[in-house]
Design an enzyme around this catalytic site. Sequence first.
Site, PDB file in Angstrom:
ATOM      1  N   LYS A  61       0.884  -1.282  -0.021  1.00 46.62           N
ATOM      2  CA  LYS A  61       0.075  -0.100  -0.100  1.00 46.62           C
ATOM      3  C   LYS A  61       0.952   1.301   0.040  1.00 46.62           C
ATOM      4  CE  LYS A  61      -2.856   0.767   3.452  1.00 46.62           C
ATOM      5  NZ  LYS A  61      -2.798   2.100   4.204  1.00 46.62           N
ATOM      6  N   SER A  62       1.978   1.385   0.877  1.00 45.77           N
ATOM      7  CA  SER A  62       2.531   2.358   0.885  1.00 45.77           C
ATOM      8  C   SER A  62       3.557   2.662  -0.296  1.00 45.77           C
ATOM      9  CB  SER A  62       3.485   2.251   2.036  1.00 45.77           C
ATOM     10  OG  SER A  62       2.965   2.254   3.196  1.00 45.77           O
ATOM     11  N   ARG A  77       3.051   5.916  -3.316  1.00 40.87           N
ATOM     12  CA  ARG A  77       3.840   6.863  -3.649  1.00 40.87           C
ATOM     13  C   ARG A  77       4.270   6.751  -5.103  1.00 40.87           C
ATOM     14  NH1 ARG A  77       4.246   5.623   1.731  1.00 40.87           N
ATOM     15  NH2 ARG A  77       5.639   6.750   3.084  1.00 40.87           N
ATOM     16  N   ARG A  93      -7.888  12.915  12.465  1.00 37.39           N
ATOM     17  CA  ARG A  93      -6.453  12.660  12.555  1.00 37.39           C
ATOM     18  C   ARG A  93      -5.770  14.095  12.548  1.00 37.39           C
ATOM     19  NH1 ARG A  93      -5.954   7.082   9.297  1.00 37.39           N
ATOM     20  NH2 ARG A  93      -3.682   7.443   9.910  1.00 37.39           N
ATOM     21  N   ASP A 114       2.530  -0.718  12.258  1.00 37.40           N
ATOM     22  CA  ASP A 114       1.232  -1.078  11.669  1.00 37.40           C
ATOM     23  C   ASP A 114       0.849  -2.480  12.022  1.00 37.40           C
ATOM     24  OD1 ASP A 114       0.483   1.285  10.730  1.00 37.40           O
ATOM     25  OD2 ASP A 114       1.202   0.584   8.543  1.00 37.40           O
ATOM     26  N   LYS A 122      -4.470   6.221  14.658  1.00 35.90           N
ATOM     27  CA  LYS A 122      -4.619   5.431  13.421  1.00 35.90           C
ATOM     28  C   LYS A 122      -5.924   5.448  12.850  1.00 35.90           C
ATOM     29  CE  LYS A 122      -0.167   4.822  12.937  1.00 35.90           C
ATOM     30  NZ  LYS A 122       0.521   5.493  11.740  1.00 35.90           N
ATOM     31  N   ARG A 143      -5.918   2.410  18.170  1.00 37.46           N
ATOM     32  CA  ARG A 143      -5.679   1.107  18.127  1.00 37.46           C
ATOM     33  C   ARG A 143      -5.439   0.377  19.338  1.00 37.46           C
ATOM     34  NH1 ARG A 143      -2.727   0.804  11.957  1.00 37.46           N
ATOM     35  NH2 ARG A 143      -5.025   0.460  11.019  1.00 37.46           N
ATOM     36  N   ARG A 186      -7.142  -2.982   9.734  1.00 36.67           N
ATOM     37  CA  ARG A 186      -6.149  -3.830  10.323  1.00 36.67           C
ATOM     38  C   ARG A 186      -6.802  -4.514  11.687  1.00 36.67           C
ATOM     39  NH1 ARG A 186      -1.974  -3.243   7.019  1.00 36.67           N
ATOM     40  NH2 ARG A 186      -1.572  -1.086   6.709  1.00 36.67           N
TER      41      ARG A 186
HETATM   42  C1  S3P Z   1       2.667   4.970   6.382  1.00 36.77           C
HETATM   43  C2  S3P Z   1       3.060   5.309   7.536  1.00 36.77           C
HETATM   44  C3  S3P Z   1       2.873   4.949   8.668  1.00 36.77           C
HETATM   45  C4  S3P Z   1       1.962   4.083   8.713  1.00 36.77           C
HETATM   46  C5  S3P Z   1       0.810   3.897   7.634  1.00 36.77           C
HETATM   47  C6  S3P Z   1       1.393   4.015   6.293  1.00 36.77           C
HETATM   48  C7  S3P Z   1       3.200   5.477   5.092  1.00 36.77           C
HETATM   49  O1  S3P Z   1       2.054   6.095   9.288  1.00 36.77           O
HETATM   50  O2  S3P Z   1       1.104   3.732  10.102  1.00 36.77           O
HETATM   51  O3  S3P Z   1      -0.160   2.860   7.483  1.00 36.77           O
HETATM   52  O4  S3P Z   1       2.855   4.933   4.047  1.00 36.77           O
HETATM   53  O5  S3P Z   1       4.034   6.488   5.147  1.00 36.77           O
HETATM   54  P1  S3P Z   1       2.867   7.215  10.093  1.00 36.77           P
HETATM   55  O6  S3P Z   1       4.023   7.545   9.404  1.00 36.77           O
HETATM   56  O7  S3P Z   1       2.327   8.482  10.387  1.00 36.77           O
HETATM   57  O8  S3P Z   1       3.307   6.598  11.621  1.00 36.77           O
END
Ligand code: S3P
Length: 443
Positions: free
Chosen positions: A27-28, A32, A128, A326, A353, A357, A400
Amino acid sequence: MNELKRVVLFLPARRGLRGRVTIPGDKSVSHRAVLLGAVNDGPLTVHNFLASADTEATVAAVRALGVRVDVENGSDLRVYGEGWEGLREPEDVINVGNAGTLIRLAPGLVASCPFLCVFTGDASIRRRPMRRILEPLARMGADVAGRGGDSLPPFAIRGGKLVGLHHELGVASAQVKSCLLLAGLRAEGETTVVEPAATRDHTERMIAFAGGQVRREPAAGGAWSVSLRPVERLRLRDIRVPGDFSSAAFFIVAALLVPSSEVVVEDVGLNPTRTGLLDVLVRMGADLEVEMTDQSGPEPIGRVTARSSLLRATEVAPDEVPNVIDELPLFLLAAARAEGVSRLWGARELRAKESDRLASMAALLGGLGIAVKETDDGMEVVGNPGGWSGGRLESLGDHRIAMVGAVAGVASSEGVWVEDADCVAVSFPTFNAVLEQLGGETA
Ligand code: S3P
């Protein structure tokens, strides 16, 4: 009218979980790739892009900014970037849905664009904290305004001429770091972000892969300093998105907890800033094998094998938290089956989150009959190697937490009901299908 929310019963996997699976794209990295692709110099093909609610929101956002995105061969995307000059003022508010990464990263991308963007999201997103991105973006030169004194969505950004800044993060966050690095790509001079502990570095790797120069140096007290200078163009052509380690983690932990299990996860991302859970589980006595299979791209990819294990308690301290952020709910579930008392602290960020959580996990574990002590920034879990019979979990729309509930169900003796189980589509729409492939059952 209330939406109808599906309740699913995750049954005990009595014959064990067995098999070899691949997991959908990270996902991350998918977020990007689309965001950097939108300002790339020419078309970018993103292979194995994650099709999920969160990442589709990112595709919709860059389309709203005037960028063409096509889906090809099922899971490949082609993003037709034409540099920052190709971006246009969106005609409407950008609604990110539940996607926290999108609402934190996209503002950095548009902070240098001379037009207005308004961002909002669902009820969880609107709670958030956003000051952590809006305040430094304003210092770089963007005009910002948001609800709650510029601290919450909806918020608006009118981009402008940016200057680089030196910014120390109050809380280790890859999302905030990435936002400022994206803005820094178009700012005058150098942008430096100091993070109190190392967080996931996908943005830095992708910028370097595109020809940018990113410098990463250790700073005092375990902190890291990440710096970059503006770039003329980004030169991305192909990105292969690895399987999502955070999604694979549900099956890795499930295999450890369910007797007679052996699960092999292929082609999964093994970026060391993401795999801290493996170190935690090894300390707990987990039977795990990890092999690298491909290190040719910006993200290392490999295979993880997990087998049923008897676990012992461990501690997760603040310096380890960002690397397991996560997966901490899964760690707490594993701790519930371990011999001894496990402890997590320095993880207050879990309260900000998709749900709180720490509260969600205290409710889940308490409902399974596990003794827990919730603290302001963590939890103590008194493990019970004998396991639990079953229970019912309110997922609160947190993908999650719903999947942790599912793992608790397959590892139970009577099953766990998960309310609003469809919210797994936020990151892993095929979760139930993969679980069934391994021998798990739902009703
Ligand atoms: C993520 C960073 C994390 C993570 C999120 C995805 C990212 O958040 O919890 O699920 O893709 O950069 P934080 O960087 O705010 O902790």
